[in-house]
Write an enzyme that holds these catalytic residues in place. Structure first.
Site, PDB file in Angstrom:
ATOM      1  N   GLU A   1       6.296 -10.298  -8.506  1.00  0.00           N
ATOM      2  CA  GLU A   1       5.602  -9.011  -8.646  1.00  0.00           C
ATOM      3  C   GLU A   1       4.727  -8.923  -9.885  1.00  0.00           C
ATOM      4  O   GLU A   1       3.718  -8.232  -9.873  1.00  0.00           O
ATOM      5  CB  GLU A   1       6.546  -7.814  -8.513  1.00  0.00           C
TER       6      GLU A   1
ATOM      7  N   TRP B   1      -2.842   6.475  -5.139  1.00  0.00           N
ATOM      8  CA  TRP B   1      -2.485   5.132  -4.661  1.00  0.00           C
ATOM      9  C   TRP B   1      -2.807   5.156  -3.173  1.00  0.00           C
ATOM     10  O   TRP B   1      -2.160   5.865  -2.400  1.00  0.00           O
ATOM     11  CB  TRP B   1      -0.996   4.892  -4.905  1.00  0.00           C
TER      12      TRP B   1
ATOM     13  N   LYS C   1       5.427   2.391  -9.020  1.00  0.00           N
ATOM     14  CA  LYS C   1       6.749   2.457  -9.632  1.00  0.00           C
ATOM     15  C   LYS C   1       7.766   3.088  -8.687  1.00  0.00           C
ATOM     16  O   LYS C   1       8.869   2.599  -8.560  1.00  0.00           O
ATOM     17  CB  LYS C   1       6.683   3.240 -10.949  1.00  0.00           C
TER      18      LYS C   1
ATOM     19  N   HIS D   1      18.423 -25.904   5.045  1.00  0.00           N
ATOM     20  CA  HIS D   1      18.225 -25.512   6.446  1.00  0.00           C
ATOM     21  C   HIS D   1      16.759 -25.174   6.728  1.00  0.00           C
ATOM     22  O   HIS D   1      16.465 -24.410   7.638  1.00  0.00           O
ATOM     23  CB  HIS D   1      19.141 -24.337   6.796  1.00  0.00           C
TER      24      HIS D   1
ATOM     25  N   GLU E   1      16.636 -11.599  -7.148  1.00  0.00           N
ATOM     26  CA  GLU E   1      16.023 -10.733  -8.158  1.00  0.00           C
ATOM     27  C   GLU E   1      15.087 -11.534  -9.078  1.00  0.00           C
ATOM     28  O   GLU E   1      14.008 -11.065  -9.427  1.00  0.00           O
ATOM     29  CB  GLU E   1      17.128 -10.025  -8.961  1.00  0.00           C
TER      30      GLU E   1
ATOM     31  N   LYS F   1      11.144 -10.684  -9.507  1.00  0.00           N
ATOM     32  CA  LYS F   1      10.515 -10.392 -10.804  1.00  0.00           C
ATOM     33  C   LYS F   1       9.282 -11.257 -10.987  1.00  0.00           C
ATOM     34  O   LYS F   1       8.228 -10.787 -11.392  1.00  0.00           O
ATOM     35  CB  LYS F   1      11.482 -10.659 -11.968  1.00  0.00           C
TER      36      LYS F   1
ATOM     37  N   ASN G   1       0.504  14.613  -3.086  1.00  0.00           N
ATOM     38  CA  ASN G   1       1.310  13.383  -2.965  1.00  0.00           C
ATOM     39  C   ASN G   1       2.061  13.462  -1.646  1.00  0.00           C
ATOM     40  O   ASN G   1       2.533  14.536  -1.276  1.00  0.00           O
ATOM     41  CB  ASN G   1       2.341  13.276  -4.092  1.00  0.00           C
ATOM     42  N   GLY G   2       2.231  12.323  -0.986  1.00  0.00           N
ATOM     43  CA  GLY G   2       2.971  12.315   0.283  1.00  0.00           C
ATOM     44  C   GLY G   2       2.048  11.922   1.424  1.00  0.00           C
ATOM     45  O   GLY G   2       0.913  11.479   1.193  1.00  0.00           O
TER      46      GLY G   2
ATOM     47  N   CYS H   1       1.236   7.989  -6.208  1.00  0.00           N
ATOM     48  CA  CYS H   1       0.294   8.978  -6.708  1.00  0.00           C
ATOM     49  C   CYS H   1       0.938   9.874  -7.755  1.00  0.00           C
ATOM     50  O   CYS H   1       2.146  10.068  -7.763  1.00  0.00           O
ATOM     51  CB  CYS H   1      -0.181   9.852  -5.566  1.00  0.00           C
TER      52      CYS H   1
ATOM     53  N   ARG I   1       3.059   4.622 -12.656  1.00  0.00           N
ATOM     54  CA  ARG I   1       3.502   4.750 -11.271  1.00  0.00           C
ATOM     55  C   ARG I   1       2.647   3.920 -10.313  1.00  0.00           C
ATOM     56  O   ARG I   1       3.045   3.692  -9.181  1.00  0.00           O
ATOM     57  CB  ARG I   1       3.449   6.223 -10.852  1.00  0.00           C
TER      58      ARG I   1
END
Ligand code: M6R
Length: 615
Positions: A495, A81, A610, A511, A488, A492, A107-108, A2, A27
């Protein structure tokens, strides 16, 4: 996550807030809203919309009168968000109190909101949304006795959880209050006006002088005054910090996406991360932010790294550095796990909290837990003045410049470089020789060029990405330094392109996951000319035997690898410890072009934020 923007002054609050919210779009959010206090009207005007800020802007244009004069000089805005309740107009912030006189953006997460809500309902308050935030608006109304600051202080004292809030009231048309506990609030100090935001990006176009609020601070701002006090109304002095970002850094500058711009910025970012820190003559580095003398460094007997996402994978590379160069046993943990499993922290443990944003809730929680247990905690952050940077008090900044794209790119390569420098510093107090240190420092001076040489191959990588863009499943494999690079690369890709991609240790494939391989499942094998390459080639052969197309990431001039791969992305030759940098830059470009070919929304991928400020 947010975003908050608040304004009090003499200019048009709606315009300033909406352009600030645009700066926070990166964000991640799914609805947006503003509350304005028009001069002399004794009422608050609220406009909210589900979806993107363009919807809110259209709503504001439709619902506010058009006039040359600013409609209101006081207002608050928010991008939400969703956490509690769907991303609907009702759940979007700002939320009004029962009598409509108080508006709040938040926010929170309020952990005890359910109990508070029950009590408020018993007292006759009705709720219009499913959010935890609405309780704050009602609580402020319930606590109000003519003093808005006092009402906010009393209301937040009943809250458990985290908040960064901004509050206005129709009863105080020139007054804005903000408070924080756990969620950042930054104050932009300007003449004749005050802007607050959850992130400096919304402020830099107005001023470079900012104050970072601390937990327990309450801001009281009018157009001409700005006071910070504790909840108990004791004045607090917080001197402004100068932000050295310029506007160009947070704009796309001709690139189609922030992500591509930030990939291309890596040579400069890496030069900035190492600038003034390498001491080739001594085979060492100078990292004054660590605030550790040789004696203190030599005493560290364990390094513990906590991080999330891309920062976690950078930390996995770092683990190799601390063990190899400094001979210090190092553990790496997902930050939430660090806190949840009640870790053993020994007296001479040095904890590294790795976080681009410096606001990730899980990493912050790990920092607090390690501090409580007596560890020396260092921050490895990019955002100057962020909560982790301030709470750790020492560490090393990345100096990568603002990273706006949700997919982290330049932060990863700079984190790897910074940890290499930290490990060299520690190693030089132990068994790392001057000679070995010199070779490493010289190699670190080359990393901007290594990144540039991969970027120069953008067109080749793009063509390859387009060839594979229609696939729906990918594996990424690697060993040693290439294992975190594989994780990584897969992160990438998934997402930003929404392709199912899994990163695996190359040895682990047989395995279990090998059962999934077939001609429709490409495998990206990170196999540059470093130890482990031969074994990875053997794994590539196993993949091809199951008909999986193999894309190798290999060292320029490695003619043998061509015979074991369907396609090759070339990276320059380098020492093993820096090899994740060119390999990951190649993976970033590959993921970017796959996502672009699939028409994905690259800078703001669905469901992602973000900085993840909830646990
Ligand atoms: O700001 P941080 O480095 O603490 O963020 C950690 C993760 O949330 C972040 O790296 C995330 O995984 C990125 N979206 C990856 O591209």
């Amino acid at each position: 996550m947010c975003g908050i923007v608040g304004y009090v002054g003499n200019r048009d609050a709606a315009n300033i807030i909406i352009s600030g919210l645009r700066r926070l779009e990166y964000r991640g959010y799914d609805s947006a809203g503003v509350a304005l206090s028009p001069e002399g009207e004794n009422t608050l005007k609220v406009v909210k919309r589900a979806g993107k800020i363009v919807n809110l802007e259209a709503g504001v244009q439709k619902e506010l009168p058009t006039s040359e004069e600013p409609y209101a000089g006081l207002g608050i805005g928010h991008t939400r968000w969703a956490t509690h309740g769907q991303p609907t107009e009702e759940n979007a912030h700002p939320h009004l109190s029962q009598n409509g006189q108080f508006a709040v953006v938040h926010n929170g997460i309020i952990d005890n909101y359910a109990g508070l809500k029950e009590k408020l309902i018993a007292d006759g308050y009705t709720f219009k949304s499913e959010t935890d935030t609405e309780v704050i608006a009602h609580l402020i109304e319930a606590c109000y006795d003519g003093d808005l600051r006092g009402a906010v202080a009393r209301a937040v004292e009943t809250l458990e959880g985290t908040y960064g809030i901004c509050v206005i009231s129709s009863l105080h048309p020139k007054l804005m209050i903000a408070a924080r506990k756990g969620s950042p609030i930054v104050i932009g100090v300007c003449k004749g006006e005050t802007i607050v935001a959850s992130d400096v990006s919304a402020i830099v176009s107005h001023t470079d002088q900012v104050i970072f609020m601390d937990d327990g601070d309450i801001l009281t701002a009018t157009p001409d005054t700005l006071d910070i006090t504790s909840l108990k109304n004791v004045p607090v002095s917080r001197p402004p910090t100068t932000i050295d970002w310029d506007l160009g850094e947070i704009e796309k500058g001709g690139y189609e996406h922030f992500m591509l711009k930030e990939i291309y910025e890596q040579p400069v970012a890496l030069a900035n991360a190492t600038r003034g820190r390498l001491v080739p003559k001594e085979g060492s580095v100078k990292l004054s932010g660590m605030q550790m003398d040789a004696y203190e460094m030599a005493r560290i007997d364990r390094v513990s790294i906590a991080a999330c996402g891309t920062s976690l994978y950078a930390g996995m590379v770092g683990k190799n550095f601390f063990e190899e160069f400094a001979s210090i046993p190092t553990e790496i943990q997902q930050a939430a796990e660090f806190r949840d499993r009640n870790p053993i922290v020994l007296r001479d443990t040095c904890m590294l909290a790795i976080s681009q944003s410096g606001e990730t809730a899980d990493t912050l929680a790990a920092v607090r837990e390690a501090t409580r247990k007596g560890a020396t905690v260092l921050g490895v952050c990019n955002v100057v003045g962020s909560t982790i940077a301030r709470e750790t008090g020492r560490g090393v900044y990345l100096h990568a410049g603002p990273e706006i794209g949700v997919a982290s790119t330049k932060a990863f390569t700079c984190q790897v470089s910074v940890m290499a420098m930290m490990a060299i510093a520690m190693g030089r107090t132990r068994r790392l020789s001057e000679h070995a240190g010199q070779a490493m420092v010289e190699e670190l001076a080359r990393i901007p060029e290594l990144a540039q040489r991969v970027i120069d191959r953008n067109d080749e990588i793009k063509a390859m990405a387009e060839k594979y863009a229609s696939k729906n499943d990918f594996f990424y494999i690697g060993r040693g330094y290439m294992f975190p690079a594989a994780l990584e690369g897969a992160l990438k890709l998934k997402e930003i392109s929404y392709i199912h991609a899994e990163g695996y240790h190359a040895a682990e494939l047989k395995h279990g996951p090998i059962a999934l391989l077939c001609d429709d499942v490409p495998v990206v094998a990170a196999a540059p000319m470093i130890p482990g390459r031969e074994k990875t080639i053997a794994n590539m052969q196993e993949c091809r035997a199951r008909k999986s197309p193999v894309v190798a990431i290999a060292t320029e001039g490695d003619s043998e690898i061509k015979t074991h791969a369907d396609d090759v992305i070339w990276v320059p030759d380098c020492m093993e410890f820096v090899s994740p940098i060119p390999v990951v830059v190649a993976e970033q470009l590959f993921a970017y072009h796959v996502a672009r070919a699939r028409g994905c929304e690259i800078d703001q991928p669905r469901n992602l934020a973000k900085s993840v400020t909830v646990e």
